[in-house]
Design a protein around this motif. Structure first.
Motif, PDB file in Angstrom:
ATOM      1  N   ASN A  29       0.819  -1.221   0.000  1.00  0.00           N
ATOM      2  CA  ASN A  29       0.000   0.000   0.000  1.00  0.00           C
ATOM      3  C   ASN A  29       0.849   1.265   0.000  1.00  0.00           C
ATOM      4  OD1 ASN A  29       0.991   0.099   2.600  1.00  0.00           O
ATOM      5  ND2 ASN A  29      -0.993  -0.081   3.612  1.00  0.00           N
ATOM      6  N   LEU A  30       2.190   1.075  -0.053  1.00  0.00           N
ATOM      7  CA  LEU A  30       3.151   2.192  -0.095  1.00  0.00           C
ATOM      8  C   LEU A  30       3.036   3.102   1.118  1.00  0.00           C
ATOM      9  CD1 LEU A  30       2.979   3.173  -3.885  1.00  0.00           C
ATOM     10  CD2 LEU A  30       4.482   1.518  -2.749  1.00  0.00           C
ATOM     11  N   LYS A  31       2.557   2.546   2.239  1.00  0.00           N
ATOM     12  CA  LYS A  31       2.414   3.333   3.465  1.00  0.00           C
ATOM     13  C   LYS A  31       3.140   2.647   4.615  1.00  0.00           C
ATOM     14  CE  LYS A  31      -2.158   5.175   2.248  1.00  0.00           C
ATOM     15  NZ  LYS A  31      -3.601   5.239   2.658  1.00  0.00           N
ATOM     16  N   PHE A  32       3.554   3.448   5.590  1.00  0.00           N
ATOM     17  CA  PHE A  32       4.104   2.916   6.825  1.00  0.00           C
ATOM     18  C   PHE A  32       2.961   2.344   7.653  1.00  0.00           C
ATOM     19  CE2 PHE A  32       5.432   3.140  11.250  1.00  0.00           C
ATOM     20  CZ  PHE A  32       6.735   2.664  11.198  1.00  0.00           C
ATOM     21  N   MET A  33       3.162   1.151   8.212  1.00  0.00           N
ATOM     22  CA  MET A  33       2.119   0.507   9.002  1.00  0.00           C
ATOM     23  C   MET A  33       2.630   0.214  10.403  1.00  0.00           C
ATOM     24  SD  MET A  33       0.341  -2.098   6.263  1.00  0.00           S
ATOM     25  CE  MET A  33       1.878  -2.864   5.804  1.00  0.00           C
TER      26      MET A  33
END
Length: 227
Positions: free
Chosen positions: A107-111
Motif C-alpha cells: 500500500n506504499l504506506k508505513f504501518m
C-alpha cells in the motif's frame, strides 16, 4: 546467557531489545556500538529495528557494509544465535546472511499495529516454546516489509523448513505471507514483526517473550549437554 544488542546510527528499538533480554528474561545484556563491538564475548546477538543510516540507498544497505558484519558472519558460522528484527532483518538480507530482499509495502504506506502470525516451524532454537501452528500477535512497524524472493529461493525455504512465521492476514504483500525466516543452519532469524515489543501484558501482549525464552532454553540445553 549474555546478549549483545548492536546499535547502529539510526537504531531506535535497541532499548526495547535490551529491556526484553535484561529485564523480561533476567539475562545479561549490553548495548554495543557497532564500531566498538567485540561479538566474541556474547552468546547471542540482537540486531534491533530502526532506520540505520537513515535508510539511505535501501533499508539496511549501508549498515550491511560496516565492519561488524564480518563479525556477524563469523559468529553465524559458529552457530551463535542471531536475531534481526525489522531493520535488523533488512540488514541480514543486505549482508547475505539470509536470502531475499525487502520491497515497499504493497500500500506504499508505513504501518504500525498488531498482526496475527502463525508459527510454521516450532522446532527452531527461536520457536521451541511455541506450539506448531500456534497463532500469536506481534506488532509491526515498517514501510518496507514486503519480503520478496524468486521461485527457486521460495522452494528452497519451504523444503528446508526455513519459514518460521507467516502472517495470518498478510499486511504488506510478502511472498507466501512470510513474516520471518531462518538460515539453513537455523541459527539466524530475520523477522519484520517486533517480539521485543510484546514481552509484557502491559505492552499489549506478551507473545514475543516465548521467542526469547526459546533462545535461552536452547543455549542452556546446549551448554548443559556439553558441560
Amino acid at each position: 546467557m549474555k546478549f549483545a544488542v548492536v546499535v547502529f546510527p539510526g537504531s531506535n528499538c535497541d532499548r526495547d531489545m535490551y529491556h526484553a533480554a535484561k529485564d523480561s528474561l533476567g539475562e545479561e545484556a549490553d548495548l554495543v556500538w557497532y564500531q566498538d563491538a567485540n561479538l566474541e564475548d556474547y552468546d547471542a546477538i540482537l540486531l534491533p529495528g530502526g532506520f540505520s543510516y537513515g535508510d539511505y540507498l535501501r533499508t539496511g544497505a549501508i549498515a550491511s557494509t560496516s565492519a561488524i558484519v564480518n563479525q556477524l558472519k563469523q559468529q553465524a558460522a559458529k552457530g551463535v544465535p542471531i536475531l534481526g528484527v525489522c531493520n535488523g532483518f533488512q540488514i541480514l538480507l543486505e549482508a547475505g546472511l539470509l536470502p531475499g530482499a525487502m520491497l515497499r509495502n504493497k500500500n506504499l504506506k508505513f504501518m504500525c499495529h498488531f498482526e496475527d502470525l502463525v508459527v510454521q516451524n516450532n522446532e527452531s532454537m527461536f520457536t521451541s516454546a511455541y506450539t506448531q501452528a500456534e497463532t500469536i500477535a506481534l506488532p509491526i512497524a515498517h514501510g518496507e516489509g514486503n519480503y520478496y524472493c524468486d521461485e527457486a529461493t521460495l522452494a528452497q525455504l519451504q523444503s528446508n523448513n526455513q519459514i518460521v512465521f507467516t502472517y495470518a492476514n498478510n499486511p504488506n504483500g510478502s511472498v507466501s505471507d512470510i513474516a520471518g525466516i531462518v538460515n539453513e543452519a537455523g541459527n539466524v532469524l530475520g523477522m519484520m514483526p517486533h517480539p521485543e515489543r510484546a514481552v509484557e501484558a502491559l505492552l499489549g501482549g506478551d507473545d514475543g517473550l516465548k521467542l526469547f525464552k526459546s533462545v535461552v532454553n536452547h543455549w542452556r540445553e546446549t551448554h548443559v549437554a556439553s558441560a
